[in-house]
Design a protein around this motif. Structure first.
Motif, PDB file in Angstrom:
ATOM      1  N   VAL A 164       0.963  -1.154  -0.192  1.00 52.63           N
ATOM      2  CA  VAL A 164       0.059   0.155  -0.082  1.00 52.63           C
ATOM      3  C   VAL A 164       0.553   0.983  -0.020  1.00 52.63           C
ATOM      4  O   VAL A 164       0.612   2.099  -0.232  1.00 52.63           O
ATOM      5  N   ILE A 168       1.601   4.131  -2.892  1.00 56.04           N
ATOM      6  CA  ILE A 168       0.570   5.992  -2.935  1.00 56.04           C
ATOM      7  C   ILE A 168       1.856   7.122  -3.290  1.00 56.04           C
ATOM      8  O   ILE A 168       1.869   7.844  -3.779  1.00 56.04           O
ATOM      9  N   ASP A 197      -0.547   2.892  11.543  1.00 61.46           N
ATOM     10  CA  ASP A 197      -0.429   3.460  10.417  1.00 61.46           C
ATOM     11  C   ASP A 197       0.559   3.685   9.513  1.00 61.46           C
ATOM     12  O   ASP A 197       2.004   3.432   9.586  1.00 61.46           O
ATOM     13  N   LEU A 219      -7.354   6.969  -3.824  1.00 56.66           N
ATOM     14  CA  LEU A 219      -6.924   5.909  -2.860  1.00 56.66           C
ATOM     15  C   LEU A 219      -8.149   6.660  -1.326  1.00 56.66           C
ATOM     16  O   LEU A 219      -8.234   5.981  -0.548  1.00 56.66           O
ATOM     17  N   VAL A 220      -7.537   8.121  -1.809  1.00 58.42           N
ATOM     18  CA  VAL A 220      -8.546   9.201   0.098  1.00 58.42           C
ATOM     19  C   VAL A 220      -9.696   8.239   0.388  1.00 58.42           C
ATOM     20  O   VAL A 220     -10.503   9.489  -0.778  1.00 58.42           O
ATOM     21  N   GLU A 221     -10.580   8.066   1.543  1.00 55.58           N
ATOM     22  CA  GLU A 221     -11.634   8.315   1.778  1.00 55.58           C
ATOM     23  C   GLU A 221     -11.878   9.640   2.088  1.00 55.58           C
ATOM     24  O   GLU A 221     -12.938  10.044   1.674  1.00 55.58           O
ATOM     25  N   VAL A 233      -4.326  11.373   6.485  1.00 56.18           N
ATOM     26  CA  VAL A 233      -6.775  10.722   5.993  1.00 56.18           C
ATOM     27  C   VAL A 233      -6.491   9.123   6.163  1.00 56.18           C
ATOM     28  O   VAL A 233      -5.216   8.400   6.965  1.00 56.18           O
ATOM     29  N   LEU A 235      -7.275   5.728   4.262  1.00 56.84           N
ATOM     30  CA  LEU A 235      -7.809   5.174   2.605  1.00 56.84           C
ATOM     31  C   LEU A 235      -8.743   4.709   3.150  1.00 56.84           C
ATOM     32  O   LEU A 235     -10.155   4.196   3.728  1.00 56.84           O
ATOM     33  N   HIS A 236      -9.783   3.909   1.953  1.00 57.17           N
ATOM     34  CA  HIS A 236     -10.501   3.061   2.010  1.00 57.17           C
ATOM     35  C   HIS A 236     -10.860   1.277   2.448  1.00 57.17           C
ATOM     36  O   HIS A 236     -12.200   1.283   2.958  1.00 57.17           O
ATOM     37  N   ASN A 237      -9.690   1.544   2.706  1.00 58.66           N
ATOM     38  CA  ASN A 237      -9.689  -0.055   3.335  1.00 58.66           C
ATOM     39  C   ASN A 237      -9.734  -0.072   4.827  1.00 58.66           C
ATOM     40  O   ASN A 237      -8.835  -0.579   5.315  1.00 58.66           O
ATOM     41  N   GLN A 240      -4.797   4.377   8.263  1.00 60.54           N
ATOM     42  CA  GLN A 240      -4.163   6.054   8.065  1.00 60.54           C
ATOM     43  C   GLN A 240      -3.011   5.900   7.362  1.00 60.54           C
ATOM     44  O   GLN A 240      -2.673   5.779   7.977  1.00 60.54           O
ATOM     45  N   VAL A 241      -3.482   7.538   7.126  1.00 59.02           N
ATOM     46  CA  VAL A 241      -1.736   7.170   6.432  1.00 59.02           C
ATOM     47  C   VAL A 241      -1.777   9.019   6.532  1.00 59.02           C
ATOM     48  O   VAL A 241      -2.428   9.700   6.765  1.00 59.02           O
TER      49      VAL A 241
END
Length: 571
Positions: A164, A168, A197, A219-221, A233, A235-237, A240-241
């Motif tokens: 992942v 990114i 994260d 990818l960002v939710e 942020v 992500l959809h999964n 946290q990033v």
DNA sequence: GCCGTTTTCGGCCCGACTGTTTTCAGTCG
């Protein structure tokens, strides 16, 4: 009571003391001791029996006395007293983002709330906003935090996070012209077995442009937090990033700081102060004057230290080793010359022997051991002696095609519940390399499961013990194996212990690897691949070995084919 | 509560961000 349970009690005490408003250094002391107990690499009960509790860093007179009571009686009066004062549900509130010890105490003392559920109810009724220091926004944040808590992802395995993070970084580099450098930091760069994260760092003179770019990645939710140097942020999964941006002149300090660990950084800043320097993610300061560092090596050099590999940065003696010029020369992926533990479609793998051979050769290996399961592991279609001989014929056929590569035949032989092996000695003696593993009776009590491993190690045909502790991250605790005895017998018999590279195994773990390395016990880093792509897990195994301070000479599959065969023949 | 080639007592790391504030406290990493 195992190390994990003892550490959890100390962590619990630290939280309760903080909620009570005790001086923070008391909590820090409890947490530091708990960290060190987890990183011990040996059973706390043995340390206690040897009367050596005080030798654990961070354990002084008071803690040694409490640990003694706990290990002797299984109970701790001090702990039980605290739990009377601070209900467990109040401690659990700390898991809510934006609720720390002060707020938890406030909720408990002023509103009598005793659990996360209580807080949710009070929040929905609008009762939190009138508390001192809180307002409408805080109330909403706490409610959102409780929601987030319920769908929070647990710590995820290294092998899940890496791809992942790579994706990114690739997207940022491709789509963001303002970016000058970008890298992974945090526990992921230190290659911890699990991470919470993903931390990413960017060097750029245009932080706002980079942040815009980042939050708009597909990818960002949702954006959890947005600032000029830091943005988080989800992500959809659910991952946290966190992204941090600084100008290139400070990038070395930024990278050093956000690689951590926190404990490593604290120790480094203490060392800085000794030298009249103040260290932060922005650089050094001497008498208020800034000293900028654009690369990480020069951050360490400024303190008179050589660069320290990220995998060692856990404050487990690496700074002292660096000072004395005694840092290990860590094993590298490129040192690996073969794989001793690979499955094929002959048992529960999905790749043919030919496909495995091709993948191993593509990795530049000199050899790979086909180590399929044996007969009593029915679910894995384990091999009988007859099937093994059929497999041997195919291996021999394939070997005729190779010049600088050799397929070896082994087996991952079952250590049965009574400690006997699944194949007779006359069969084992025909195999090039024998891996012996436990797949059943993993919950046997300590004495029994330890004896099983030891009797396997005493068999002269057994070369390697596979995944010695049997843990599956997030699913199954390690077996109750007495690793002190296993390590001692491994040393005595020359048995190799495996560092299994499957991302949710990583077994042995870093702490036990470190002990094995210190004793001179031989290790093998194995992919345990069940398909051709699985060989690539070696990367995670090597990283874990590095976290255990392993050098190439500690790991037998850095040996050439002939050296390896010589070694296993002479066991 | 720990710890000591400056110390057995007095230290124990640094800053961003947020929300609630009229200058700061709490949380987080």
């Amino acid at each position: 009571m195992n190390n994990r349970q003892v550490a959890d009690i100390l962590y619990d005490i630290a939280d309760m003391l903080e909620i009570k408003g005790e001086i923070i250094y008391k909590s820090i002391a409890y947490r530091r001791a708990a960290d060190n107990i987890l990183n011990l690499g040996r059973d706390i009960n043995d340390v206690w029996r040897d009367g050596k509790l005080r030798e654990i860093p961070g354990v002084g007179e008071a803690l040694a006395k409490k640990l003694d009571e706990l290990l002797r009686t299984g109970r701790l009066g001090y702990y039980e007293g605290l739990r009377e004062e601070i209900p467990p549900g109040v401690v659990a509130m700390l898991a809510i983002p934006d609720v720390g010890p002060k707020t938890a105490n406030l909720l408990y003392e002023r509103l009598g709330l005793m659990s996360v559920a209580d807080v949710g109810r009070a929040g929905r009724e609008g009762k939190l906003r009138d508390l001192p220091g809180l307002g409408v926004k805080s109330e909403a944040n706490i409610l959102a935090g409780i929601e987030a808590l319920h769908r929070r992802t647990d710590r995820i395995p290294l092998g899940t996070a890496w791809p992942v993070a790579r994706e990114i970084l690739g997207a940022l580099r491709a789509g963001c012209s303002a970016l000058q450098q970008a890298t992974v930091a945090g526990s992921l760069r230190r290659m911890k077995a699990t991470i919470r994260d993903i931390d990413l760092l960017v060097a750029s003179d245009e932080p706002e442009a980079v942040m815009d770019c980042f939050v708009n990645l597909p990818l960002v939710e949702e954006v959890a937090l947005r600032g000029s140097t830091k943005t988080s942020v989800i992500l959809h999964n659910g991952l946290q990033v966190d992204l941090r941006v600084l100008e290139p002149a400070r990038y070395g300090s930024l990278l050093q700081y956000f690689t951590g660990s926190k404990d490593h950084n604290v120790a480094l800043r203490e060392l800085s102060l000794d030298q009249g320097l103040s260290l932060s993610e922005y650089g050094f300061k001497r008498d208020g004057e800034e000293i900028l560092r654009s690369d990480e090596e020069s951050v360490y050099n400024t303190l008179g230290l050589p660069w320290i590999p990220p995998e060692l940065r856990e404050n487990r003696g690496e700074i002292e080793a660096a000072r004395r010029g005694k840092l290990p020369k860590l094993i590298e992926l490129s040192d690996i010359k073969g794989d001793l533990h690979v499955h094929t479609s002959w048992s529960d793998g999905v790749a043919s022997i030919a496909e495995i051979a091709e993948a191993a050769r593509a990795r530049g290996y000199q050899y790979a051991v086909m180590s399929d399961h044996t007969q009593s592991l029915g679910v894995a279609r384990g091999l009988t002696p007859e099937r093994l001989w059929e497999q041997r014929a195919e291996i021999n056929r394939l070997n005729e095609q190779f010049a600088n590569f050799r397929l070896l035949q082994g087996a991952e032989v079952e250590i049965k519940a009574d400690g006997s092996l699944d194949l007779p000695d006359e069969v084992l003696s025909e195999l090039d390399v024998v891996v012996a593993s436990i797949h059943s009776g993993l919950r046997q009590e300590r004495e029994r499961i330890t004896s099983r491993l030891i009797s396997a190690m005493r068999n002269p045909h057994v070369d390697v013990i596979g995944h010695p502790r049997g843990r599956i991250l997030g699913q199954r605790e390690a077996s109750a194996v007495d690793m002190d005895r296993v390590l001692a017998v491994a040393l005595e018999t020359g048995t190799i212990l495996e560092v299994n590279a499957i991302p949710d195994r990583l077994d042995l773990d870093d702490a036990h690897i470190r002990r094995a390395v210190g004793m001179g016990v031989r290790l093998a880093v194995d992919s345990d691949a069940h398909n051709a792509e699985g060989l690539a897990a070696m990367e995670y195994g090597v990283a874990t070995a590095r976290r255990g301070w392993a050098e190439a000479e500690n790991v037998v599959n850095t040996l050439s084919l002939n050296e390896l065969l010589e070694l296993v023949r002479n066991k």
